[in-house]
Design an enzyme around this catalytic site. Structure first.
Site, short mmCIF file in Angstrom:
data_model
loop_
_atom_site.label_atom_id
_atom_site.label_comp_id
_atom_site.label_asym_id
_atom_site.label_seq_id
_atom_site.Cartn_x
_atom_site.Cartn_y
_atom_site.Cartn_z
N HIS A 23 -7.74 3.04 6.46
CA HIS A 23 -7.03 4.21 5.90
C HIS A 23 -7.35 5.42 6.76
CE1 HIS A 23 -4.97 3.00 2.18
NE2 HIS A 23 -5.81 1.97 2.23
N HIS A 67 -8.38 -3.63 7.57
CA HIS A 67 -7.38 -2.78 6.91
C HIS A 67 -7.96 -1.37 6.85
CE1 HIS A 67 -4.53 -1.89 3.40
NE2 HIS A 67 -5.50 -1.05 3.11
N TYR A 89 -12.14 5.79 -3.20
CA TYR A 89 -10.99 4.86 -3.18
C TYR A 89 -9.68 5.64 -2.98
CZ TYR A 89 -8.85 0.57 -5.22
OH TYR A 89 -8.18 -0.60 -5.47
N ASP A 115 0.86 -1.20 0.00
CA ASP A 115 0.00 0.00 0.00
C ASP A 115 0.89 1.25 0.00
OD1 ASP A 115 -2.30 1.66 0.28
OD2 ASP A 115 -3.32 0.09 1.40
N HIS A 175 1.92 3.17 -3.20
CA HIS A 175 1.12 4.26 -3.78
C HIS A 175 1.75 5.61 -3.40
CE1 HIS A 175 -2.35 1.91 -5.11
NE2 HIS A 175 -2.46 1.35 -3.92
C1 LIG Z 1 -5.48 -1.99 -4.52
C2 LIG Z 1 -5.84 -1.28 -3.23
O1 LIG Z 1 -4.85 -0.33 -2.96
C3 LIG Z 1 -6.07 -2.27 -2.12
C4 LIG Z 1 -6.17 -1.62 -0.79
O2 LIG Z 1 -5.22 -1.57 -0.05
C5 LIG Z 1 -7.42 -0.97 -0.40
O3 LIG Z 1 -8.45 -1.14 -1.07
O4 LIG Z 1 -7.38 -0.24 0.60
MN LIG Z 2 -5.31 0.12 1.31
#
Ligand SMILES: C[C@H](O)CC(=O)C(=O)O
Ligand SMILES: [Mn+2]
Length: 339
Positions: free
Chosen positions: A197, A195, A286, A15, A18
């Protein structure tokens, strides 16, 4: 091996990719993976940020072939297992086999939260390859708990050892995380993971809420390195869990040292909550769209927040990156039209 109540998967080398535009070098991966292994981190995920075969014009080109990065991580780990992420449609079974051949031990198969059925083939092949398997339900804020349960059951039936609730947009609030994890706990038998963010500054609170409801597999990222405002900060998480009497088996000082001495110096800038990453969480977008939206905003001379808000309204999901440019162009056209 020290006692572990919660098993951490470190995602800075996936991750986190990115955040540095997929520019990891073999040398950096060797150093980071070795230090994570020495700190007793049980799982380390390594691939392009968008998973196996993500390196492309659409998702961003990697500096180094991800197989070379996986091989490097495997070569320096005594105990840690190397995990790979795969999004069916981006990565294929061929890359999964290649990753298993060079030593990856865990396959995390990621789908949109309502599309678990596309993970069947990849989960079952990963099992045949002898890998531990994880079903990774992304954009979990877009489905109610009962839908998540239905989709998690599918992944469980395909052979997933763990199913993750993935807050890809960093949009979930703690009570929503609780509700989702509780529903999974009551309805599936396999391990449950989370997971987070940090777009709304809730990654830590959400992670603790998930653990409280029974999640035992948790993702963390050193220095928060990840898409959007990044992930739950591993060195902080293990310290907080230690204070709560929850064992991770991870050496806290070693985690702090590697964050400060190895990871921080390679970052182009510290990971923080900027106005754009905040809007990701606020609008439910996203996190991986951040850099693409900023690029489109520059190109069309529009406010990146307007692009993100519109993407949120249209409920655009991972894989629809081309829509970002469409939306930017539409906003620019509207703005230049005479009133
Ligand atoms: C491909 C994405 O980055 C997967 C991920 O870590 C998320 O959906 O959060
Ligand atoms: Mn992620």
């Amino acid at each position: 091996m020290a006692k572990q109540d919660v098993l951490i998967t470190e995602v800075a080398l996936r991750d986190g990719s990115h955040a540095i535009r997929h520019q990891y070098t073999v040398d950096q991966v060797l150093q980071i993976a070795k230090a994570l292994d020495e700190a007793n981190v049980p799982y380390i995920e390594v691939t392009h940020g968008d998973g196996l075969a993500g390196s492309s014009l659409q998702y961003g080109l990697s500096k180094t072939d991800e197989m070379a990065l996986i091989e490097a991580a495997v070569s320096v780990c005594q105990n840690a297992k190397i995990a790979v992420l795969l999004l069916p449609g981006i990565g294929t079974v061929e890359e999964l086999k290649q990753a298993a051949n060079i030593g990856a031990k865990m396959a995390r198969i990621a789908t949109h939260v309502t599309e678990a059925d596309v993970s069947r083939q990849h989960i079952s092949i990963a099992k045949e390859l002898g890998m531990e398997t994880v079903g990774f339900l992304m954009m979990a804020h877009m489905a109610p708990a009962r839908k998540l349960v239905e989709q998690a059951k599918l992944m469980e039936s395909y052979g997933a050892d763990t199913v993750y609730v993935v807050d890809s947009a960093g949009a979930l609030l703690p009570h929503q995380v609780k509700e989702r994890i509780k529903a999974l706990k009551e309805n599936i038998q396999v391990n449950i993971g989370f997971h987070g963010h940090n777009n709304l500054s809730l990654a830590m609170a959400n992670t603790l809420a998930a653990i409280e409801e029974g999640a035992t597999r948790i993702d963390g990222s050193v220095r928060c390195l990840g898409a959007g405002a990044g992930n739950t900060q591993t060195e902080v998480l293990v310290s907080v869990l230690d204070r709560l009497g929850i064992e991770t088996g991870i050496d806290i000082y070693k985690m702090m040292d590697l964050a400060e001495d190895i990871v921080a110096p390679i970052l182009p800038k510290p990971q923080e909550i900027t106005k754009d990453s905040l809007v990701l969480g606020y609008a439910g977008v996203y996190s991986s769209f951040l850099l693409h939206a900023q690029k489109a905003a520059k190109q069309f001379e529009v406010d990146s927040r307007d692009i993100l808000i519109e993407l949120g309204k249209r409920k655009v999901v991972g894989g629809q990156e081309d829509m970002i440019v469409d939306v930017a162009a539409e906003i620019a056209k509207k703005q230049s039209a005479p009133v």
